[in-house]
Design a protein around this motif. Structure first.
Motif, PDB file in Angstrom:
ATOM      1  N   SER A  25      -5.560   1.290  -6.344  1.00 60.65           N
ATOM      2  CA  SER A  25      -5.701   2.282  -7.420  1.00 60.65           C
ATOM      3  C   SER A  25      -6.025   3.649  -6.851  1.00 60.65           C
ATOM      4  O   SER A  25      -5.493   4.672  -7.292  1.00 60.65           O
ATOM      5  CB  SER A  25      -6.797   1.845  -8.394  1.00 60.65           C
ATOM      6  OG  SER A  25      -6.430   0.667  -9.085  1.00 60.65           O
TER       7      SER A  25
ATOM      8  N   GLN B 193       3.787   1.449  -1.266  1.00 63.89           N
ATOM      9  CA  GLN B 193       4.390   1.497  -2.584  1.00 63.89           C
ATOM     10  C   GLN B 193       3.423   2.083  -3.605  1.00 63.89           C
ATOM     11  O   GLN B 193       3.808   2.889  -4.464  1.00 63.89           O
ATOM     12  CB  GLN B 193       4.808   0.087  -3.000  1.00 63.89           C
ATOM     13  CG  GLN B 193       5.949   0.022  -3.977  1.00 63.89           C
ATOM     14  CD  GLN B 193       6.547  -1.376  -4.057  1.00 63.89           C
ATOM     15  OE1 GLN B 193       5.965  -2.358  -3.604  1.00 63.89           O
ATOM     16  NE2 GLN B 193       7.716  -1.486  -4.641  1.00 63.89           N
ATOM     17  N   ALA B 194       2.153   1.686  -3.525  1.00 64.86           N
ATOM     18  CA  ALA B 194       1.153   2.203  -4.459  1.00 64.86           C
ATOM     19  C   ALA B 194       1.030   3.717  -4.340  1.00 64.86           C
ATOM     20  O   ALA B 194       1.017   4.434  -5.344  1.00 64.86           O
ATOM     21  CB  ALA B 194      -0.197   1.534  -4.207  1.00 64.86           C
ATOM     22  N   TYR B 195       0.951   4.202  -3.110  1.00 64.17           N
ATOM     23  CA  TYR B 195       0.859   5.649  -2.903  1.00 64.17           C
ATOM     24  C   TYR B 195       2.128   6.339  -3.405  1.00 64.17           C
ATOM     25  O   TYR B 195       2.068   7.380  -4.067  1.00 64.17           O
ATOM     26  CB  TYR B 195       0.653   5.940  -1.420  1.00 64.17           C
ATOM     27  CG  TYR B 195       0.484   7.403  -1.096  1.00 64.17           C
ATOM     28  CD1 TYR B 195      -0.773   8.009  -1.136  1.00 64.17           C
ATOM     29  CD2 TYR B 195       1.581   8.188  -0.756  1.00 64.17           C
ATOM     30  CE1 TYR B 195      -0.931   9.355  -0.831  1.00 64.17           C
ATOM     31  CE2 TYR B 195       1.438   9.540  -0.466  1.00 64.17           C
ATOM     32  CZ  TYR B 195       0.173  10.108  -0.501  1.00 64.17           C
ATOM     33  OH  TYR B 195       0.025  11.445  -0.214  1.00 64.17           O
TER      34      TYR B 195
ATOM     35  N   THR C 115      -3.632   3.547 -13.505  1.00 64.40           N
ATOM     36  CA  THR C 115      -4.051   3.310 -12.129  1.00 64.40           C
ATOM     37  C   THR C 115      -5.448   2.712 -12.064  1.00 64.40           C
ATOM     38  O   THR C 115      -5.990   2.513 -10.982  1.00 64.40           O
ATOM     39  CB  THR C 115      -4.033   4.617 -11.319  1.00 64.40           C
ATOM     40  OG1 THR C 115      -4.962   5.544 -11.881  1.00 64.40           O
ATOM     41  CG2 THR C 115      -2.637   5.227 -11.325  1.00 64.40           C
TER      42      THR C 115
ATOM     43  N   GLY D 146      -1.868   9.634  -4.334  1.00 64.77           N
ATOM     44  CA  GLY D 146      -0.464   9.976  -4.410  1.00 64.77           C
ATOM     45  C   GLY D 146      -0.184  10.960  -5.534  1.00 64.77           C
ATOM     46  O   GLY D 146       0.603  11.904  -5.370  1.00 64.77           O
TER      47      GLY D 146
ATOM     48  N   TYR E 236       4.211   5.376  -5.746  1.00 69.29           N
ATOM     49  CA  TYR E 236       4.280   5.423  -7.208  1.00 69.29           C
ATOM     50  C   TYR E 236       3.534   6.638  -7.748  1.00 69.29           C
ATOM     51  O   TYR E 236       4.026   7.351  -8.621  1.00 69.29           O
ATOM     52  CB  TYR E 236       3.676   4.150  -7.807  1.00 69.29           C
ATOM     53  CG  TYR E 236       4.539   2.920  -7.708  1.00 69.29           C
ATOM     54  CD1 TYR E 236       5.903   3.020  -7.503  1.00 69.29           C
ATOM     55  CD2 TYR E 236       3.988   1.656  -7.835  1.00 69.29           C
ATOM     56  CE1 TYR E 236       6.692   1.882  -7.413  1.00 69.29           C
ATOM     57  CE2 TYR E 236       4.772   0.510  -7.745  1.00 69.29           C
ATOM     58  CZ  TYR E 236       6.126   0.633  -7.526  1.00 69.29           C
ATOM     59  OH  TYR E 236       6.901  -0.486  -7.441  1.00 69.29           O
ATOM     60  N   GLY E 237       2.322   6.828  -7.242  1.00 71.57           N
ATOM     61  CA  GLY E 237       1.537   7.969  -7.713  1.00 71.57           C
ATOM     62  C   GLY E 237       2.198   9.287  -7.382  1.00 71.57           C
ATOM     63  O   GLY E 237       2.287  10.190  -8.229  1.00 71.57           O
TER      64      GLY E 237
ATOM     65  N   GLU F 168      -2.912   5.180  -5.416  1.00 75.68           N
ATOM     66  CA  GLU F 168      -2.053   5.734  -6.469  1.00 75.68           C
ATOM     67  C   GLU F 168      -2.539   7.111  -6.896  1.00 75.68           C
ATOM     68  O   GLU F 168      -1.742   8.039  -7.077  1.00 75.68           O
ATOM     69  CB  GLU F 168      -2.024   4.789  -7.659  1.00 75.68           C
ATOM     70  CG  GLU F 168      -1.213   3.520  -7.433  1.00 75.68           C
ATOM     71  CD  GLU F 168      -1.156   2.651  -8.676  1.00 75.68           C
ATOM     72  OE1 GLU F 168      -0.275   2.883  -9.521  1.00 75.68           O
ATOM     73  OE2 GLU F 168      -2.003   1.753  -8.794  1.00 75.68           O
ATOM     74  N   ARG F 169      -3.860   7.241  -7.075  1.00 76.75           N
ATOM     75  CA  ARG F 169      -4.406   8.532  -7.507  1.00 76.75           C
ATOM     76  C   ARG F 169      -4.261   9.586  -6.428  1.00 76.75           C
ATOM     77  O   ARG F 169      -3.973  10.760  -6.718  1.00 76.75           O
ATOM     78  CB  ARG F 169      -5.868   8.356  -7.916  1.00 76.75           C
ATOM     79  CG  ARG F 169      -6.026   7.520  -9.182  1.00 76.75           C
ATOM     80  CD  ARG F 169      -7.479   7.301  -9.540  1.00 76.75           C
ATOM     81  NE  ARG F 169      -7.567   6.405 -10.678  1.00 76.75           N
ATOM     82  CZ  ARG F 169      -8.496   5.487 -10.836  1.00 76.75           C
ATOM     83  NH1 ARG F 169      -9.423   5.326  -9.910  1.00 76.75           N
ATOM     84  NH2 ARG F 169      -8.515   4.726 -11.902  1.00 76.75           N
TER      85      ARG F 169
ATOM     86  N   THR G 105       0.838  -1.207   0.000  1.00 72.46           N
ATOM     87  CA  THR G 105       0.000   0.000   0.000  1.00 72.46           C
ATOM     88  C   THR G 105       0.872   1.257   0.000  1.00 72.46           C
ATOM     89  O   THR G 105       0.563   2.231  -0.703  1.00 72.46           O
ATOM     90  CB  THR G 105      -0.951   0.003   1.206  1.00 72.46           C
ATOM     91  OG1 THR G 105      -0.201  -0.075   2.419  1.00 72.46           O
ATOM     92  CG2 THR G 105      -1.912  -1.166   1.142  1.00 72.46           C
TER      93      THR G 105
ATOM     94  N   TRP H 281      -6.149  -6.104  -9.483  1.00 68.63           N
ATOM     95  CA  TRP H 281      -5.487  -5.087  -8.662  1.00 68.63           C
ATOM     96  C   TRP H 281      -6.552  -4.421  -7.791  1.00 68.63           C
ATOM     97  O   TRP H 281      -7.533  -3.904  -8.306  1.00 68.63           O
ATOM     98  CB  TRP H 281      -4.828  -4.067  -9.569  1.00 68.63           C
ATOM     99  CG  TRP H 281      -3.950  -3.065  -8.904  1.00 68.63           C
ATOM    100  CD1 TRP H 281      -4.207  -1.742  -8.730  1.00 68.63           C
ATOM    101  CD2 TRP H 281      -2.639  -3.281  -8.370  1.00 68.63           C
ATOM    102  NE1 TRP H 281      -3.161  -1.128  -8.121  1.00 68.63           N
ATOM    103  CE2 TRP H 281      -2.176  -2.049  -7.881  1.00 68.63           C
ATOM    104  CE3 TRP H 281      -1.829  -4.405  -8.250  1.00 68.63           C
ATOM    105  CZ2 TRP H 281      -0.933  -1.900  -7.285  1.00 68.63           C
ATOM    106  CZ3 TRP H 281      -0.587  -4.248  -7.657  1.00 68.63           C
ATOM    107  CH2 TRP H 281      -0.149  -3.017  -7.186  1.00 68.63           C
TER     108      TRP H 281
END
Length: 441
Positions: free
Chosen positions: A408, A341-343, A382, A414, A345-346, A411-412, A339, A403
């Motif tokens: 997602s 990592q997802a944030y 995303t 982020g 990346y964004g 990520e957004r 989680t 996913w």
């Protein structure tokens, strides 16, 4: 919030080397020496042809069957079905490279920079693999970033004395730690990797050879594959893309933008990742190195590698993706790691774009022209994968594990936070001289 963690049994990671697309098995075994030999169950295999990486496959080894036989059969079936790529599968090194000819003279001297913080055990594993490289002329520089203990310095100075150089960077942040490495490196080429990788023995040679062949080359990147697939977080990350950029070599030339990437050069994520990259030292220093307000360890959360890729291309240099340059990456193991990592990346994506506009305003007109398509692209990458999309491999092939929507959304979120994070990070490093400026005082 759909935060349910899927229950996924581990997948074994292994390697298979074939003597041609339908040839005999040359070798079969664990991808890393510390791993157990493949047995029954789900297997993820890197397929090589006479040592050259050409594909990855996932298959299931039933009880009582020989793993090597099963995996080899699956690999041959996969390669047989890859008709459009058969010329690439049988070609020698170089692939699509139309800009590089035979190298003249010895390979360039290389400095390998690893930035680390309080992960001495992982660092030792990475250093052992780097010291086994077949490149004839290289140094290793470990940058200890904002350390709170002396563990990293003790490791380098006691276990690796006279073989690894130690540098300390007090200001936290991956980019500024990399800049410290740039400041002390003496190589014509500077390669970067992370403390959580194991490098293939030919990694450094294959990553840096293109610089000798192409004087206009500013950057190379390579292939990143998973070292372990033991937890749901690791499996889900890899089944939805991971860090790999495929097995076809490719040269990105700003003088000849790729027709299949209309957002070029702002699709920096397709070029490679920071765990496996190298720069011509003069080109990297000419762009001012990495933006110190980007990267892990700052409020920007990432984007340091993407900023450097685009900046080198914007300066007129070519970038080469070389899949033969392989490192095995130990993905983070926990769901919390995924989680975060997802944030990240964004945030890193929009932080690096913000950094480009702040530090390279001449790129603004080009970016504005491509912004509408860029926003659509960001939403696409995303987007939640529906049940007809990606599939967790192996024994889970009949059951989709999309996913998760909440990843997602992270990520957004982020992406929205990235510009503000960059601004905060920039304020933190304002007035802090770059490492090479400090060294010259």
């Amino acid at each position: 919030m759909d935060t349910h963690v899927p229950q996924l049994p581990p997948i074994q990671v292994t390697e298979l080397d074939l003597d041609g697309p339908e040839g005999a098995v040359l070798s079969f075994g664990p991808a890393l020496d510390a791993a157990e030999p493949a047995a029954e169950g789900d297997v993820y295999a890197l397929v090589r042809l006479r040592g050259r990486p050409v594909a990855t496959i996932v298959c299931h080894v039933p009880p009582g069957e020989d793993p090597a036989t099963t995996v080899a059969a699956a690999a041959r079936a996969h390669l047989k079905g890859a008709r459009p790529a058969r010329d690439d599968l049988t070609a020698g090194p170089g692939g699509d490279d139309r800009t590089a000819g035979p190298a003249d003279g010895p390979p360039p001297r290389v400095s390998v920079v690893i930035a680390t913080r309080e992960r001495a055990d992982q660092l030792a594993r990475a250093l052992d693999s780097l010291l086994a490289q077949d490149h004839p002329d290289f140094e290793i520089v470990v940058v200890d970033n904002a350390p709170v203990t002396g563990a990293t310095q003790d490791l380098v100075e006691h276990k690796y004395a006279d073989r690894v150089r130690y540098a300390r960077e007090a200001v936290p942040g991956l980019a500024i730690a990399h800049n410290r490495g740039v400041a002390v490196a003496d190589g014509e080429v500077i390669a970067f990797t992370d403390d959580d990788v194991v490098a293939d023995r030919r990694w450094l040679s294959t990553l840096t050879a293109p610089f000798a062949a192409d004087p206009g080359l500013g950057c190379t990147t390579g292939l990143i594959l998973p070292a372990k697939l033991g937890t749901p977080a690791q499996i889900l990350l890899e089944s939805h893309g991971g860090f790999a950029k495929g097995f076809a070599p490719r040269t990105y030339d700003p003088a000849d933008p790729p027709a299949d990437e209309p957002l070029f050069p702002f699709t920096a994520g397709s070029f490679g990742s920071g765990a496996n990259m190298a720069f011509r030292a003069s080109a990297l220093r000419a762009i001012g190195g990495f933006d110190p307000a980007t990267g892990t360890g700052t409020p920007a959360r990432g984007g340091d590698d993407l900023y450097a890729f685009v900046s080198v291309l914007a300066a007129g240099h070519r970038l080469r993706y070389t899949p033969e340059a392989l490192v095995w990456h130990h993905h983070r193991e926990t769901w919390r790691d995924l989680t975060n990592q997802a944030y990240g990346y964004g945030a890193g994506l929009t932080a690096y774009l913000t950094a480009l506009l702040v530090r390279r305003p001449a790129l603004l007109p080009v970016l504005l022209r491509k912004l509408p398509r860029g926003l659509a692209h960001a939403r696409t990458i995303t987007a939640h994968r529906d049940s007809g999309g990606a599939v967790v491999p192996g024994a889970h092939g009949a059951q989709d594990h999309p996913w998760p929507r909440h990843l997602s959304r992270l990520e957004r979120r982020g992406m929205l936070a990235g510009p503000l994070g960059y601004a905060r990070a920039r304020r933190r490093v304002r007035g802090v001289p770059l490492p090479w400026d400090r060294d010259n005082r």
